[in-house]
Design an enzyme around this catalytic site. Structure first.
Site, mmCIF file in Angstrom:
data_model
loop_
_atom_site.group_PDB
_atom_site.id
_atom_site.type_symbol
_atom_site.label_atom_id
_atom_site.label_comp_id
_atom_site.label_asym_id
_atom_site.label_seq_id
_atom_site.Cartn_x
_atom_site.Cartn_y
_atom_site.Cartn_z
ATOM 1 N N LEU A 5 10.521 -20.259 -3.658
ATOM 2 C CA LEU A 5 9.531 -19.440 -2.964
ATOM 3 C C LEU A 5 8.187 -19.519 -3.686
ATOM 4 O O LEU A 5 8.103 -19.379 -4.904
ATOM 5 C CB LEU A 5 10.015 -17.992 -2.931
ATOM 6 N N ASP B 31 0.821 -1.206 0.000
ATOM 7 C CA ASP B 31 0.000 0.000 0.000
ATOM 8 C C ASP B 31 0.858 1.261 0.000
ATOM 9 O O ASP B 31 1.914 1.304 0.634
ATOM 10 C CB ASP B 31 -0.898 -0.014 1.245
ATOM 11 N N HIS C 139 3.122 3.185 -9.140
ATOM 12 C CA HIS C 139 2.827 1.759 -9.322
ATOM 13 C C HIS C 139 4.062 1.008 -9.819
ATOM 14 O O HIS C 139 4.311 -0.130 -9.398
ATOM 15 C CB HIS C 139 1.672 1.577 -10.300
#
Length: 270
Positions: free
Chosen positions: A158, A50, A67
């Protein structure tokens, strides 16, 4: 020696803060990492990335730059997780509520997400799983997510859940719908289903089915709410809220979150 720098307060006012020189932070990071017990590293971390738009606004840059800076930080963050032994990361990249933003911003954001997915696939280091309502996304992005999940399925690295077009309430509704369809296909009546229904039944139809629930959920930008993120799965998660906007989230911030997690006594309702 300390030197003054600028940071943002919760009220949006600029204030003077004292920051360590680079060498000081490097020493502090090493000390933090040395004090992390390997057995206390979270298995699964959820991250609410965020603050990208606010970061761009403070920088006097277009929203798309925020972004993109956030997308670049994702790759850096995943590297930290690999280094420290985290097994699963869920990234909250685009919520169902975000889909209501101006179309130009959404188009730019979806392009950045697509490029981020390409980079993840090219790394050949992570296993990617889409987490969200793919029917809400443009067909090309939905297809890219499905393709990437297939091409990375055998990677022993991962595990990265990409939450795009994700909403916690939508996930639970979708899980219940799929559960009911499954019961109907086996000839189970609604009455029987209602009598037998447990929380494990619903868990087995969530987007993250088969995965361990998140041990730790991190949200950047100073906001302290879930915003629908992993509502079911985070019932017993630990939460860590960080003031830094996501593009400014540093490795030292991550290590502090892990240190805080390691100090907590998890009771799981007991």
């Amino acid at each position: 020696m300390l030197r003054p720098g600028r940071s943002r307060s919760r009220g949006g006012q600029s204030r003077v803060a004292w920051t360590f020189p680079e060498v000081g932070y490097s020493f502090y990071e090493r000390r933090l990492q040395r004090n992390l017990a390997p057995e206390r590293i979270p298995h699964h971390i959820g991250v609410m990335v965020d603050g990208n738009r606010r970061w761009a606004k403070l920088a006097g840059a277009p929203t798309s730059h925020g972004h993109q800076a956030g997308a670049d930080k994702i790759h850096e963050f995943l590297g930290w997780c690999e280094e420290l032994g985290v097994q699963v990361v869920t990234l909250y990249m685009l919520s169902t509520d975000n889909m209501g933003r101006p179309q130009e911003e959404i188009d730019q954001l979806l392009d950045i997400i697509a490029n981020t997915l390409d980079r993840l696939g090219e790394s050949n280091r992570v296993r990617v799983q889409p987490v969200g309502a793919l029917d809400l996304l443009p067909e090309d992005l939905s297809a890219k997510l499905v393709s990437l999940a297939g091409s990375t399925a055998r990677i022993d690295g991962l595990h990265v859940n990409v939450a795009v077009g994700y909403g916690g309430r939508r996930e639970i509704v979708d899980a219940v719908k799929e559960l009911m369809r499954d019961a109907a296909s086996r000839g189970t009546s609604l009455e029987t289903l209602a009598e037998q229904l447990t929380d494990q039944h619903i868990s087995s139809f969530l987007y993250t089915r088969g995965q361990q629930d998140p041990d730790l959920v991190i949200r950047t930008s100073g906001e302290q709410r879930l915003s629908g993120f992993l509502m079911w799965q985070s019932a017993y998660s630990e939460f860590y809220f960080c003031e830094a906007l996501w593009p400014d989230f540093r490795r030292v911030d991550f290590l502090r979150a892990l240190r805080d997690f390691g100090r907590r006594q998890r009771r799981f309702g007991a």
